[in-house]
Write an enzyme that holds these catalytic residues in place. Structure first.
Site, short mmCIF file in Angstrom:
data_model
loop_
_atom_site.label_atom_id
_atom_site.label_comp_id
_atom_site.label_asym_id
_atom_site.label_seq_id
_atom_site.Cartn_x
_atom_site.Cartn_y
_atom_site.Cartn_z
N LYS A 252 0.86 -1.19 0.00
CA LYS A 252 0.00 0.00 0.00
C LYS A 252 0.90 1.24 0.00
O LYS A 252 1.70 1.42 0.91
CB LYS A 252 -0.92 -0.01 1.24
CG LYS A 252 -1.68 1.31 1.46
CD LYS A 252 -2.65 1.24 2.65
CE LYS A 252 -3.24 2.60 2.98
NZ LYS A 252 -4.16 2.57 4.14
N LYS A 264 -10.05 13.03 8.09
CA LYS A 264 -9.63 12.61 9.44
C LYS A 264 -9.56 13.82 10.37
O LYS A 264 -9.26 14.93 9.91
CB LYS A 264 -8.23 11.98 9.38
CG LYS A 264 -8.16 10.61 8.76
CD LYS A 264 -6.72 10.09 8.78
CE LYS A 264 -6.59 8.75 8.08
NZ LYS A 264 -7.24 7.64 8.79
N GLU A 336 -9.43 3.75 2.08
CA GLU A 336 -8.90 3.85 0.72
C GLU A 336 -7.85 2.81 0.39
O GLU A 336 -7.64 2.46 -0.76
CB GLU A 336 -8.32 5.25 0.50
CG GLU A 336 -6.88 5.48 0.99
CD GLU A 336 -6.69 5.30 2.49
OE1 GLU A 336 -7.68 5.42 3.24
OE2 GLU A 336 -5.56 5.00 2.91
N ARG A 338 -7.67 -0.46 0.90
CA ARG A 338 -8.20 -1.67 0.28
C ARG A 338 -8.63 -1.39 -1.16
O ARG A 338 -8.60 -2.29 -2.01
CB ARG A 338 -9.35 -2.24 1.13
CG ARG A 338 -10.55 -1.35 1.24
CD ARG A 338 -11.43 -1.68 2.43
NE ARG A 338 -10.89 -1.15 3.69
CZ ARG A 338 -11.44 -1.34 4.89
NH1 ARG A 338 -12.55 -2.04 5.00
NH2 ARG A 338 -10.90 -0.84 5.97
N1 BES Z 1 -4.30 4.54 6.85
C1 BES Z 1 -5.42 4.27 7.67
C2 BES Z 1 -5.11 3.29 8.79
C3 BES Z 1 -4.11 3.72 9.83
C4 BES Z 1 -4.53 4.19 11.03
C5 BES Z 1 -2.75 3.59 9.60
C6 BES Z 1 -3.62 4.58 11.99
C7 BES Z 1 -1.84 3.96 10.57
C8 BES Z 1 -2.28 4.45 11.77
C9 BES Z 1 -6.55 3.70 6.83
O1 BES Z 1 -6.60 4.15 5.53
C10 BES Z 1 -7.84 4.12 7.47
O2 BES Z 1 -8.10 5.29 7.52
N2 BES Z 1 -8.62 3.14 7.93
C11 BES Z 1 -9.86 3.40 8.53
C12 BES Z 1 -10.88 2.46 7.96
C13 BES Z 1 -12.28 2.75 8.36
C14 BES Z 1 -12.74 4.06 7.74
C15 BES Z 1 -13.16 1.62 7.92
C16 BES Z 1 -9.72 3.18 10.05
O3 BES Z 1 -8.99 2.25 10.44
O4 BES Z 1 -10.25 3.97 10.80
ZN ZN Z 2 -4.83 4.76 4.73
MN MN Z 3 -7.64 5.98 5.35
#
Ligand code: BES
Ligand code: ZN
Ligand code: MN
Length: 484
Positions: A252, A264, A336, A338
């Site tokens: 990724k 975010k 994003e 996935r």
């Molecule tokens: N890149 C993030 C996940 C992440 C979180 C990486 C903290 C490193 C530290 C990923 O793209 C994300 O935002 N995931 C969301 C998914 C949700 C919206 C279903 C999450 O984990 O909150």
């Molecule tokens: Zn991400």
């Molecule tokens: Mn994300």
């Protein structure tokens, strides 16, 4: 740091600092034990004691470093102890250092030498590219490290492995630590091309036009609102052959994850330059594998985009057609990873690989499940999962497996498209993996969620530093070294 391997007595080697690793039962030579009160050093884990030897032995200073209970000592104990030692070496500005072990250990000589080299190199890592006011300690380099060993050939083998792996880890750390304004998808592509040239590895970078022509709908959808256009990156080390396995390694490469329109909060966004860590693991592994000339056919695939909001951004509710032809309902633009990986994982099938393995900072939920002590492993093939677990133990980069039962696959089915990119908070890391599994066909597939292990605010290991860890490179080399 230059490494030298020698046999003999560490106390007869003229150096600025002799590092002596000792477990709790180790008997130290009298010349050393005379120099301190027994209570001051007992070999407890991470314990250190600096001795000024006053001509009792040849090294003017000796640093004792505790390893703990001898039957609990693993390669990672040495990696950590060597990192502790090298930080002290730098603080003391010792140019020549030696390492020796007192006591019994089950750790084999090559493994031991490899771990010490990794600990010393990774422990002395500093990220100073953007500092303009450097102190002497910041720039001090240890010139020579002497490993006192039993068998020179074996130790030398470990040293060169340790050096190759460390180079890969440092390449990964540097890419992750640099700001997202610099490490754009295009720049990740350039890094892949440079790596390819350096080692004679075939490297290809697809730009936006090619992505459109070839139907990389997921990568395009995520990268749409960014001024930094997306890329798909292909590295191919070795060749397909009957005699070697073909492994597809997928990363990724979200150069920055703002969340997109589902933006975010500030606290959650601040470290999101780390969202390309999976791609860094792929590049770092390629670097190490190429240096070690491992007999393998390794395909590295990186899906890279910047996830930004904007008037052209993908919206919640939009439906995107992936490279596979399957449609994805975007319920949350912050899920994003996935979406870009769907294209890359599907693409991986064309190599007819023995295994498809992805590295991704995919879910915050993996931090809730495992904390920072293990990478999340989810796999459709248990034999592959077992190999990865073994490599995790050997490398000291732990993984912990979560289930992938069919029920989770049901959870990612969409009412209006083939799959949906979120299934709620429950089992968030696993449903993300279930989404990915929809794009790999029947190939053995393992997903490594490094969202909690790629970046450390408060490092646990001495060979880690605040910021990028370069996680995955050590484990992957361990896996690929003996892949059957
Ligand atoms: N890149 C993030 C996940 C992440 C979180 C990486 C903290 C490193 C530290 C990923 O793209 C994300 O935002 N995931 C969301 C998914 C949700 C919206 C279903 C999450 O984990 O909150
Ligand atoms: Zn991400
Ligand atoms: Mn994300």
């Amino acid at each position: 740091m230059r490494f030298n391997v020698k046999t003999g007595d560490v106390l007869k080697e003229q150096v600025d600092l002799a590092v002596v690793f000792a477990d709790e039962k180790a008997e130290l030579p009298e010349k050393l034990s005379e120099l301190f009160l027994a209570d001051d050093f007992s070999g407890k884990p991470k314990q250190t004691l600096l001795l000024y030897t006053r001509n009792a032995v040849l090294p003017s200073r000796v640093l004792l470093v505790g390893l703990g209970e001898s039957n609990e000592v693993t390669a990672d104990t040495f990696r950590n102890a060597a990192a502790i030692a090298i930080k002290e070496t730098i603080r003391l500005k010792a140019e020549r250092v030696s390492f020796a072990m007192f006591g019994e250990t089950d750790v084999d000589e090559p493994v031991l030498a490899q771990a010490i080299v990794e600990g010393a190199v990774l422990g002395s890592y500093r990220f100073l590219d953007y500092k303009t006011d450097l102190k002497e300690e910041d720039t001090f380099e240890v010139k020579e490290a002497i490993l006192i060993c039993k068998n020179i050939d074996e130790a030398e083998k470990g040293v060169s492995e340790g050096q190759a792996i460390s180079a890969g880890v440092i390449l990964a750390r540097n890419l992750v630590n640099k700001p997202a304004a610099e490490i754009t998808p295009a720049r990740i592509g350039d890094e892949a091309l440079t790596l390819g040239e350096r080692h004679g590895i075939k490297a290809t970078v697809l730009g936006l036009q090619e992505l459109k022509e070839q139907g990389f709908g997921g990568i395009i959808a995520v990268g749409k609102a960014s001024a930094n256009e997306p890329r798909f990156i292909i590295l191919e080390y070795g060749e397909p052959s009957e005699n070697v396995p073909t492994i597809a390694l997928v990363g990724k490469g979200i150069s920055f994850d703002s969340g997109g329109l589902d933006i975010k909060p500030a606290d959650g966004m601040v470290a999101m330059k780390c969202d390309m860590s999976g791609s860094a693991t792929v590049l770092g592994t390629m670097e190490a594998v190429a240096r070690l000339k491992l007999p393998i056919h390794l395909v590295g695939l990186i899906a890279s985009a910047e996830n930004m909001p904007g008037s052209n951004a993908t919206r919640p509710g939009d439906i995107v057609k992936s490279l596979s032809g399957k449609t994805m309902e975007i319920l949350n633009t912050d899920a994003e990873g996935r979406v870009v990986l769907a294209d890359a994982l599907y693409y991986a099938q064309r190599y007819n690989p023995d295994a498809i393995i992805d590295f991704a900072t995919l879910t915050g939920a993996i931090m809730i499940a495992l904390g920072q002590h293990a990478t999340g492993l989810m796999a459709t093939d248990q034999a592959l999962a077992e190999k990865i677990k073994a490599a995790g133990e050997k490398s000291g980069e732990r993984v912990w497996q979560l289930p992938m039962w069919p029920e989770y696959r049901e959870m990612v089915k969409s009412d209006v498209a083939d799959v949906k990119n979120t299934a709620g908070r429950a089992g968030g890391s696993i449903t993300a993996a279930a989404f990915l599994a929809a794009f790999v066909g029947d190939f053995p597939f393992a997903h490594l969620d490094i969202a909690a292990t790629a970046w450390m605010e408060n490092p646990i290991k001495a060979y880690h530093h605040k910021g990028a860890t370069g996680v995955g490179v050590r484990m992957m080399v361990e896996l690929l070294k003996e892949y059957r």
